[in-house]
Motif scaffolding. Structure first.
Motif, PDB file in Angstrom:
ATOM      1  N   ASP A  97       5.717   9.718  10.217  1.00 32.21           N
ATOM      2  CA  ASP A  97       6.339   8.486  10.691  1.00 32.21           C
ATOM      3  C   ASP A  97       7.763   8.731  11.177  1.00 32.21           C
ATOM      4  O   ASP A  97       8.270   7.997  12.037  1.00 32.21           O
ATOM      5  N   THR A 155      11.051   0.699   9.911  1.00 33.06           N
ATOM      6  CA  THR A 155      11.900   0.670   8.722  1.00 33.06           C
ATOM      7  C   THR A 155      12.898   1.822   8.753  1.00 33.06           C
ATOM      8  O   THR A 155      14.080   1.645   8.441  1.00 33.06           O
ATOM      9  N   HIS A 215       7.430   2.460   7.332  1.00 35.35           N
ATOM     10  CA  HIS A 215       7.056   2.287   8.743  1.00 35.35           C
ATOM     11  C   HIS A 215       8.152   2.881   9.623  1.00 35.35           C
ATOM     12  O   HIS A 215       9.330   2.854   9.249  1.00 35.35           O
ATOM     13  N   ARG A 237      -2.087  -6.464   8.451  1.00 38.58           N
ATOM     14  CA  ARG A 237      -2.186  -5.878   7.112  1.00 38.58           C
ATOM     15  C   ARG A 237      -0.847  -5.358   6.597  1.00 38.58           C
ATOM     16  O   ARG A 237      -0.730  -4.992   5.419  1.00 38.58           O
ATOM     17  N   TYR A 238       0.167  -5.295   7.477  1.00 40.20           N
ATOM     18  CA  TYR A 238       1.479  -4.832   7.042  1.00 40.20           C
ATOM     19  C   TYR A 238       2.147  -5.941   6.236  1.00 40.20           C
ATOM     20  O   TYR A 238       2.335  -7.048   6.727  1.00 40.20           O
ATOM     21  N   GLN A 239       2.526  -5.646   4.993  1.00 48.42           N
ATOM     22  CA  GLN A 239       3.085  -6.678   4.120  1.00 48.42           C
ATOM     23  C   GLN A 239       4.574  -6.516   3.860  1.00 48.42           C
ATOM     24  O   GLN A 239       5.214  -7.401   3.318  1.00 48.42           O
ATOM     25  N   GLY A 240       5.141  -5.365   4.231  1.00 44.18           N
ATOM     26  CA  GLY A 240       6.583  -5.195   4.154  1.00 44.18           C
ATOM     27  C   GLY A 240       7.130  -5.131   2.740  1.00 44.18           C
ATOM     28  O   GLY A 240       6.424  -4.833   1.775  1.00 44.18           O
ATOM     29  N   PHE A 245      10.292  -5.685   7.413  1.00 44.91           N
ATOM     30  CA  PHE A 245      10.335  -4.226   7.524  1.00 44.91           C
ATOM     31  C   PHE A 245      11.687  -3.663   7.105  1.00 44.91           C
ATOM     32  O   PHE A 245      11.830  -2.448   6.920  1.00 44.91           O
ATOM     33  N   LEU A 255       3.978  -6.296  14.158  1.00 45.19           N
ATOM     34  CA  LEU A 255       3.385  -5.377  13.196  1.00 45.19           C
ATOM     35  C   LEU A 255       1.971  -5.838  12.854  1.00 45.19           C
ATOM     36  O   LEU A 255       1.635  -7.020  12.989  1.00 45.19           O
TER      37      LEU A 255
END
Length: 266
Positions: free
Chosen positions: A149, A246, A243, A31-34, A95, A28
Motif C-alpha cells: 500500500d 491514510t 489504506h 466495505r471500508y470502515q475506517g 480514513f 472508498l
C-alpha cells in the motif's frame, strides 16, 4: 516515440491523479470502515464481549474498569464491532488516522472517543526540509501488505512525487525512515544502522499495526513489538494495512501541506 494520436489521447484523458487534498477524497469501497470510535458510556454493565474476541488485546479495561481501545494494536478485524450489543465500538468510515504521539492512539478516556490527528513538524524543521521530503523505506519483517500500500502511492493515480515526497534507495540521501513490519530480531541491528545513516535532523514514520506495536506478532520472542522500541518515532499511521489514502494523509499532515491548503481556502 510520441505520435499525434498519443498526444491527443493524453489531452483527452487529462490529469488522472486523485484530486485529494485540493479536491474531495476518492470514494472508498463500501466495505471500508475506517477508524474506530469508542464510547465507554454506551458499554453495557459488566459486558466485556469485545475484550474476549480481540486477537491483539487492543481492547482492555483501564481507569477504574473503563474499556479502552489502542488503535496502535488494532488490526481492524471488526470482531469487536460485531459482538458489541450497544455499538459502543463503531466504525467511523474516516480514513484519517495518523497521529504524532503514541498515546494519542488510545481511545476511551473522557474526551478521547476519537483520534487527535497529527500536527505538522515544527517550523524550523519544515524550513530546513523546504518543499521536499525524502524517505528510505525499511521493511522490518513485514508481510508485504503495508509495503504494497505504500508502493501504491508511487503509481500514476496517486503520484506522491507531486507533493515533493519521494522514496530513495540510500538512507544517506534521506530525511527520514518509513518503517513497516514488527521489527524482527534479525532486522533490529539493520534498522539501527539504517537510522544512524540518515543525516540529522531525521524523522521516523511507523506504518501499520506491526510497526506501531507488533501487530498479531506482539509478544513473540523474535520481534521487538514495534519500531519505537528501537528508534524514536515521529508519526504513527495505524492500520492492517493502512489504506494508501491514510498513509498519504499522514505524510501531508507531517509536512504541513494540508495546513497550507486550509490557509489558502482549498
Amino acid at each position: 516515440m510520441f505520435t499525434l494520436e498519443t498526444i491527443l489521447h493524453r489531452w483527452r484523458r487529462g490529469c488522472e491523479t486523485i484530486p485529494y487534498p485540493d479536491g474531495p477524497a476518492p470514494a472508498l469501497p463500501d466495505r471500508y470502515q475506517g477508524a474506530l470510535r469508542l464510547d465507554p458510556a454506551r458499554c453495557a454493565e459488566r459486558c466485556r464481549e469485545c475484550l474476549s474476541v480481540c486477537p491483539t488485546e487492543a481492547l482492555v479495561t483501564r481507569d477504574g474498569g473503563r474499556v479502552g481501545l489502542d488503535l496502535g494494536k488494532c488490526i481492524f478485524c471488526w470482531q469487536c464491532v460485531e459482538v458489541c450489543p450497544t455499538k459502543a465500538v463503531a466504525p467511523t468510515g474516516d480514513f484519517r488516522m495518523a497521529v504524532r504521539r503514541r498515546e494519542d492512539l488510545w481511545l476511551g478516556a473522557p474526551g478521547r472517543e476519537e483520534l487527535r490527528l497529527a500536527t505538522a513538524l515544527d517550523e524550523k524543521l519544515r524550513r530546513l526540509l523546504g518543499r521536499s521530503l525524502r524517505l528510505r523505506q525499511v521493511s522490518a519483517g513485514g508481510c508485504n501488505a503495508c509495503e504494497a500500500d505504500t508502493n501504491v502511492l508511487g503509481t500514476i493515480g496517486w503520484d506522491l512525487g507531486r507533493f515533493g515526497i519521494q522514496f530513495v534507495a540510500s538512507p544517506r540521501h534521506a530525511d527520514g525512515l518509513l518503517i513497516t513490519g514488527p521489527v524482527s530480531r534479525n532486522m533490529e541491528l539493520a534498522l539501527r544502522k539504517t537510522y544512524e545513516a540518515v543525516p540529522e535532523p531525521r524523522m521516523v514514520i511507523a506504518v501499520g499495526a506491526c510497526a506501531i506495536a507488533g501487530g498479531p506478532f506482539r509478544g513473540h520472542a523474535e520481534v521487538c513489538d514495534g519500531a519505537d522500541r528501537v528508534v524514536p518515532v515521529d508519526l504513527y499511521i495505524p492500520g492492517c494495512p493502512p489504506h494508501p489514502l491514510t498513509i498519504l494523509d499522514g505524510l501531508l499532515r507531517l509536512v504541513g501541506r494540508l495546513e497550507e491548503r486550509c490557509r489558502r481556502g482549498a
